[in-house]
Design a protein around this motif. Structure first.
Motif, PDB file in Angstrom:
ATOM      1  N   SER A   1      10.642   7.519  10.998  1.00 38.52           N
ATOM      2  CA  SER A   1      10.596   6.324  10.156  1.00 38.52           C
ATOM      3  C   SER A   1      10.196   5.120  10.992  1.00 38.52           C
ATOM      4  O   SER A   1      10.340   5.114  12.216  1.00 38.52           O
ATOM      5  CB  SER A   1      11.957   6.059   9.496  1.00 38.52           C
ATOM      6  OG  SER A   1      12.927   5.735  10.479  1.00 38.52           O
TER       7      SER A   1
ATOM      8  N   ARG B   1       5.071   3.682   8.333  1.00 41.41           N
ATOM      9  CA  ARG B   1       4.139   2.931   7.489  1.00 41.41           C
ATOM     10  C   ARG B   1       3.473   1.825   8.291  1.00 41.41           C
ATOM     11  O   ARG B   1       4.113   1.179   9.128  1.00 41.41           O
ATOM     12  CB  ARG B   1       4.873   2.326   6.291  1.00 41.41           C
ATOM     13  CG  ARG B   1       5.518   3.354   5.384  1.00 41.41           C
ATOM     14  CD  ARG B   1       6.182   2.732   4.167  1.00 41.41           C
ATOM     15  NE  ARG B   1       7.236   1.783   4.518  1.00 41.41           N
ATOM     16  CZ  ARG B   1       7.136   0.470   4.447  1.00 41.41           C
ATOM     17  NH1 ARG B   1       6.007  -0.101   4.014  1.00 41.41           N
ATOM     18  NH2 ARG B   1       8.149  -0.312   4.777  1.00 41.41           N
TER      19      ARG B   1
ATOM     20  N   GLU C   1      12.306  -1.604   2.789  1.00 45.95           N
ATOM     21  CA  GLU C   1      12.147  -0.403   1.985  1.00 45.95           C
ATOM     22  C   GLU C   1      11.601  -0.687   0.593  1.00 45.95           C
ATOM     23  O   GLU C   1      11.252   0.232  -0.139  1.00 45.95           O
ATOM     24  CB  GLU C   1      13.486   0.336   1.888  1.00 45.95           C
ATOM     25  CG  GLU C   1      13.898   1.014   3.183  1.00 45.95           C
ATOM     26  CD  GLU C   1      12.850   2.001   3.672  1.00 45.95           C
ATOM     27  OE1 GLU C   1      12.365   2.820   2.860  1.00 45.95           O
ATOM     28  OE2 GLU C   1      12.499   1.950   4.862  1.00 45.95           O
TER      29      GLU C   1
ATOM     30  N   SER D   1       8.237   0.862   0.235  1.00 48.96           N
ATOM     31  CA  SER D   1       8.317   2.215   0.795  1.00 48.96           C
ATOM     32  C   SER D   1       7.126   3.109   0.471  1.00 48.96           C
ATOM     33  O   SER D   1       6.900   4.103   1.154  1.00 48.96           O
ATOM     34  CB  SER D   1       9.611   2.897   0.321  1.00 48.96           C
ATOM     35  OG  SER D   1       9.651   2.954  -1.101  1.00 48.96           O
ATOM     36  N   TYR D   2       6.363   2.774  -0.583  1.00 47.62           N
ATOM     37  CA  TYR D   2       5.201   3.606  -0.929  1.00 47.62           C
ATOM     38  C   TYR D   2       3.893   2.894  -0.579  1.00 47.62           C
ATOM     39  O   TYR D   2       2.830   3.233  -1.077  1.00 47.62           O
ATOM     40  CB  TYR D   2       5.224   3.962  -2.415  1.00 47.62           C
ATOM     41  CG  TYR D   2       4.371   5.168  -2.758  1.00 47.62           C
ATOM     42  CD1 TYR D   2       4.629   6.410  -2.192  1.00 47.62           C
ATOM     43  CD2 TYR D   2       3.314   5.060  -3.651  1.00 47.62           C
ATOM     44  CE1 TYR D   2       3.843   7.515  -2.496  1.00 47.62           C
ATOM     45  CE2 TYR D   2       2.517   6.158  -3.971  1.00 47.62           C
ATOM     46  CZ  TYR D   2       2.791   7.383  -3.386  1.00 47.62           C
ATOM     47  OH  TYR D   2       2.009   8.468  -3.700  1.00 47.62           O
TER      48      TYR D   2
END
Length: 248
Positions: free
Chosen positions: A129, A174, A229, A232-233
Motif C-alpha cells: 500500500s 497509487r 483512502e 482509493s480507486y
C-alpha cells in the motif's frame, strides 16, 4: 478525510503549497516529515504543526544533490504517502535560457522526484500500500512564454505519474498528480511580477473561469484527497486544479 497512523514525506514543505499541505496532513492525523532547504522555515512549519497538536519533524535536503536526496530517503524510512512538491521555476525565453537554470530545473523538478520515488517506493510495494502525489502545473498543458524549461519538466512528471501508476499499481501503490493553476504563493507572485509586471496577478486571475487565483490551501485540499483512502480507486490521474484554465 483522515491520515491517522500514516507517515507522509512532503518535499518543498517550508512554504507555499507544500507548507499548506504539511499543515493539512498533520491536522488529518499524519506524522509529517517536512523537507526543504531552509532550516528556519522548516522549523517554523514544524512549530506551527506541533502547536496545533500535530506531529512533524524537519529533514533538510538539497534536491539538486543526489547524496542529499538519498540521505533524505534514509532519514524518512518507511512512509505511507510521498508528495513530490518541491520545484524550481526558471523564467526565461528559450533563446536566453542559461544552462545553470536549465540544469537546476531538471534536477529539482524531474531528477529529484524520480530518484526519491525510486528510493521510497520499494517499502510501499513490500507493504502492499501507499500513495504518491506529484505536483505538476497547468503550464504542462497551457503554453506560456518564458516557461519552456519549467513546462517541459512538469510535462515529464505527468508522464512519470502514468508510468509509475502502471509499475506500482499491481502492488497496491497509487500514483497521481495535481496540476495547479495560478496560485497565490510568494514564488508565483514574484515570477508573475517579473514576467507580466504589476498587472500580472490580475491578468492571470482573469484567465481562470472563476476569475481569481487559487489559495495554497485549495490546492492542498486536492493533494489530501489523493493521499487519502477517499481516492482509493484513483491512480494514474492528473487532476487539474486550475479553475477551468485548461478546460476552456
Amino acid at each position: 478525510m483522515t491520515l491517522t497512523e500514516k507517515t507522509a514525506l512532503i518535499t518543498g514543505a517550508t512554504a507555499g503549497i507544500g507548507k499548506e499541505t504539511a499543515l493539512l496532513f498533520a491536522a488529518a492525523g499524519a506524522d509529517v516529515i517536512v523537507s526543504g532547504r531552509d532550516i528556519a522555515r522548516g522549523a517554523a512549519t514544524v512549530d506551527a504543526i506541533t502547536r496545533a497538536g500535530g506531529k512533524a519533524r524537519f529533514v533538510a535536503a538539497d534536491l539538486t544533490d543526489l547524496d542529499s536526496l538519498r540521505a533524505l530517503a534514509d532519514a524518512a524510512g518507511a512512509v505511507d504517502v510521498l508528495v513530490n512538491n518541491a520545484g524550481a521555476q526558471p523564467l526565461s525565453p528559450t533563446v536566453s535560457q542559461d544552462v545553470d537554470g536549465f540544469d537546476t530545473a531538471v534536477a529539482v523538478n524531474l531528477r529529484a522526484p524520480y530518484f526519491l520515488t525510486a528510493a521510497i517506493a520499494p517499502k510501499m510495494i513490500a507493504r502492499g500500500s501507499g500513495a504518491i502525489v506529484n505536483i505538476s502545473s497547468m503550464t504542462a498543458t497551457v503554453a506560456m512564454p518564458g516557461f519552456s524549461v519549467y513546462s517541459a519538466t512538469k510535462a515529464a512528471l505527468e508522464s512519470l505519474t502514468r508510468t509509475w501508476a502502471a509499475e506500482f499499481g499491481p502492488a497496491g501503490v497509487r500514483v497521481n498528480a495535481v496540476s495547479p493553476g495560478s496560485t497565490r504563493t510568494e514564488t508565483v507572485l514574484t515570477a508573475v511580477a517579473e514576467v507580466l509586471g504589476e498587472s500580472g496577478e490580475q491578468q492571470l486571475a482573469q484567465l481562470s473561469l472563476l476569475g481569481r487565483m487559487a489559495e495554497p490551501r485549495e490546492i492542498a485540499e486536492v493533494i489530501l484527497f489523493l493521499a487519502s483512502e477517499r481516492s482509493s480507486y484513483l491512480t494514474g490521474a492528473v487532476i487539474a486544479a486550475d479553475a477551468g484554465r485548461t478546460a476552456a
